[in-house]
Design a protein around this motif. Structure first.
Motif, mmCIF file in Angstrom:
data_model
loop_
_atom_site.group_PDB
_atom_site.id
_atom_site.type_symbol
_atom_site.label_atom_id
_atom_site.label_comp_id
_atom_site.label_asym_id
_atom_site.label_seq_id
_atom_site.Cartn_x
_atom_site.Cartn_y
_atom_site.Cartn_z
ATOM 1 N N ALA A 1 0.818 -1.224 0.000
ATOM 2 C CA ALA A 1 0.000 0.000 0.000
ATOM 3 C C ALA A 1 0.848 1.269 0.000
ATOM 4 O O ALA A 1 0.350 2.348 -0.325
ATOM 5 C CB ALA A 1 -0.947 -0.006 1.198
ATOM 6 N N ASP A 2 2.128 1.170 0.329
ATOM 7 C CA ASP A 2 3.034 2.329 0.332
ATOM 8 C C ASP A 2 3.596 2.648 -1.052
ATOM 9 O O ASP A 2 4.295 3.649 -1.217
ATOM 10 C CB ASP A 2 4.221 2.074 1.265
ATOM 11 C CG ASP A 2 3.833 1.950 2.723
ATOM 12 O OD1 ASP A 2 2.869 2.626 3.138
ATOM 13 O OD2 ASP A 2 4.502 1.188 3.444
ATOM 14 N N ALA A 3 3.314 1.817 -2.038
ATOM 15 C CA ALA A 3 3.959 1.937 -3.350
ATOM 16 C C ALA A 3 3.838 3.329 -3.960
ATOM 17 O O ALA A 3 4.827 3.879 -4.457
ATOM 18 C CB ALA A 3 3.416 0.885 -4.314
ATOM 19 N N GLY A 4 2.675 3.908 -3.950
ATOM 20 C CA GLY A 4 2.489 5.228 -4.559
ATOM 21 C C GLY A 4 3.303 6.302 -3.879
ATOM 22 O O GLY A 4 3.942 7.135 -4.541
ATOM 23 N N THR B 1 12.163 6.248 -14.093
ATOM 24 C CA THR B 1 11.338 5.557 -15.097
ATOM 25 C C THR B 1 10.641 4.332 -14.526
ATOM 26 O O THR B 1 9.811 3.726 -15.209
ATOM 27 C CB THR B 1 12.193 5.138 -16.306
ATOM 28 O OG1 THR B 1 13.223 4.250 -15.885
ATOM 29 C CG2 THR B 1 12.797 6.368 -16.992
ATOM 30 N N GLU B 2 10.969 3.964 -13.301
ATOM 31 C CA GLU B 2 10.306 2.827 -12.663
ATOM 32 C C GLU B 2 8.810 3.100 -12.568
ATOM 33 O O GLU B 2 8.382 4.214 -12.275
ATOM 34 C CB GLU B 2 10.895 2.605 -11.265
ATOM 35 C CG GLU B 2 10.400 1.353 -10.596
ATOM 36 C CD GLU B 2 11.139 1.059 -9.303
ATOM 37 O OE1 GLU B 2 11.349 -0.126 -9.025
ATOM 38 O OE2 GLU B 2 11.502 2.007 -8.591
ATOM 39 N N THR B 3 8.007 2.077 -12.807
ATOM 40 C CA THR B 3 6.555 2.229 -12.781
ATOM 41 C C THR B 3 5.994 1.865 -11.410
ATOM 42 O O THR B 3 6.650 1.205 -10.598
ATOM 43 C CB THR B 3 5.888 1.331 -13.833
ATOM 44 O OG1 THR B 3 6.068 -0.038 -13.447
ATOM 45 C CG2 THR B 3 6.445 1.584 -15.232
ATOM 46 N N LEU B 4 4.757 2.254 -11.197
ATOM 47 C CA LEU B 4 4.076 1.905 -9.956
ATOM 48 C C LEU B 4 3.974 0.385 -9.811
ATOM 49 O O LEU B 4 4.176 -0.156 -8.722
ATOM 50 C CB LEU B 4 2.686 2.552 -9.922
ATOM 51 C CG LEU B 4 1.879 2.337 -8.647
ATOM 52 C CD1 LEU B 4 2.630 2.832 -7.413
ATOM 53 C CD2 LEU B 4 0.527 3.036 -8.777
ATOM 54 N N ASP B 5 3.686 -0.308 -10.901
ATOM 55 C CA ASP B 5 3.613 -1.771 -10.836
ATOM 56 C C ASP B 5 4.954 -2.387 -10.460
ATOM 57 O O ASP B 5 5.005 -3.386 -9.728
ATOM 58 C CB ASP B 5 3.126 -2.355 -12.165
ATOM 59 C CG ASP B 5 1.631 -2.160 -12.373
ATOM 60 O OD1 ASP B 5 0.912 -1.927 -11.369
ATOM 61 O OD2 ASP B 5 1.176 -2.240 -13.527
ATOM 62 N N GLU B 6 6.050 -1.797 -10.928
ATOM 63 C CA GLU B 6 7.379 -2.313 -10.567
ATOM 64 C C GLU B 6 7.674 -2.088 -9.084
ATOM 65 O O GLU B 6 8.260 -2.950 -8.425
ATOM 66 C CB GLU B 6 8.457 -1.672 -11.446
ATOM 67 C CG GLU B 6 8.408 -2.161 -12.878
ATOM 68 C CD GLU B 6 9.285 -1.357 -13.825
ATOM 69 O OE1 GLU B 6 9.779 -1.958 -14.796
ATOM 70 O OE2 GLU B 6 9.486 -0.134 -13.601
#
Length: 162
Positions: free
Chosen positions: A13-16, A42-47
């Motif tokens: 849940a902390d990803a964003g 360039t890292e994505t939220l999914d990564e």
């Protein structure tokens, strides 16, 4: 100055928040190297979510409810590869980065013999932080975009009870 900062394992849940702080923190590096394609940018939220859900150690620093920093360590054999150390720009210079680095090292105690990381070879503040924490430059290499990186290592102090 960091008395009101807590460091604990991050959750998916902390990803964003982690991605937001990471991007803000690495903008300074992007300006220094004139490269907006640095991997932390360039890292994505999914990564980030995948890192949080996987075997990587991810720690978050919070001041109150606000996430103000994070760090990761990927264990590979006897080495912990430390990366993505990021502190919100308005919180930098308060010791949070050093505390995050110490915390991720502590999280790996007894599991690895050494720590490895890299930073831009022109990133004097980063190099200073790592030197103060016992890291030494062991090599230089270019990244995929041609920026010169300093490769640093720190041998994990042997346990006194071993």
């Amino acid at each position: 100055m960091t008395d009101d900062v807590t460091i604990a394992p991050a959750v998916v849940a902390d990803a964003g928040e982690i991605l937001t702080v990471q991007r803000a923190a690495y903008l300074v590096e992007a300006q220094r190297y004139r490269d907006v394609f640095l991997p932390p940018l360039t890292e994505t939220l999914d990564e980030v979510r995948a890192a949080l859900a996987g075997p990587v150690v991810v720690l978050a620093a919070r001041r109150g409810t606000r996430l103000v920093g994070s760090v990761r360590a990927r264990l590979d054999g006897d080495t912990a590869h430390v990366g993505r150390l990021a502190v919100a720009p308005d919180q930098q210079g308060r010791g949070i980065g050093g505390r995050l680095l110490a915390a991720v090292e502590h999280a790996c105690v007894g599991r690895v013999a050494r720590f490895a990381l890299f930073t831009g070879a022109q990133s004097a503040d980063n190099l200073g932080l790592y030197a103060r924490r016992g890291y030494r430059v062991v090599a230089h290499r270019p990244d995929e975009n041609g920026n010169r990186l300093a490769i640093l290592e720190k041998v994990n102090a042997p346990r006194s009870d071993a």
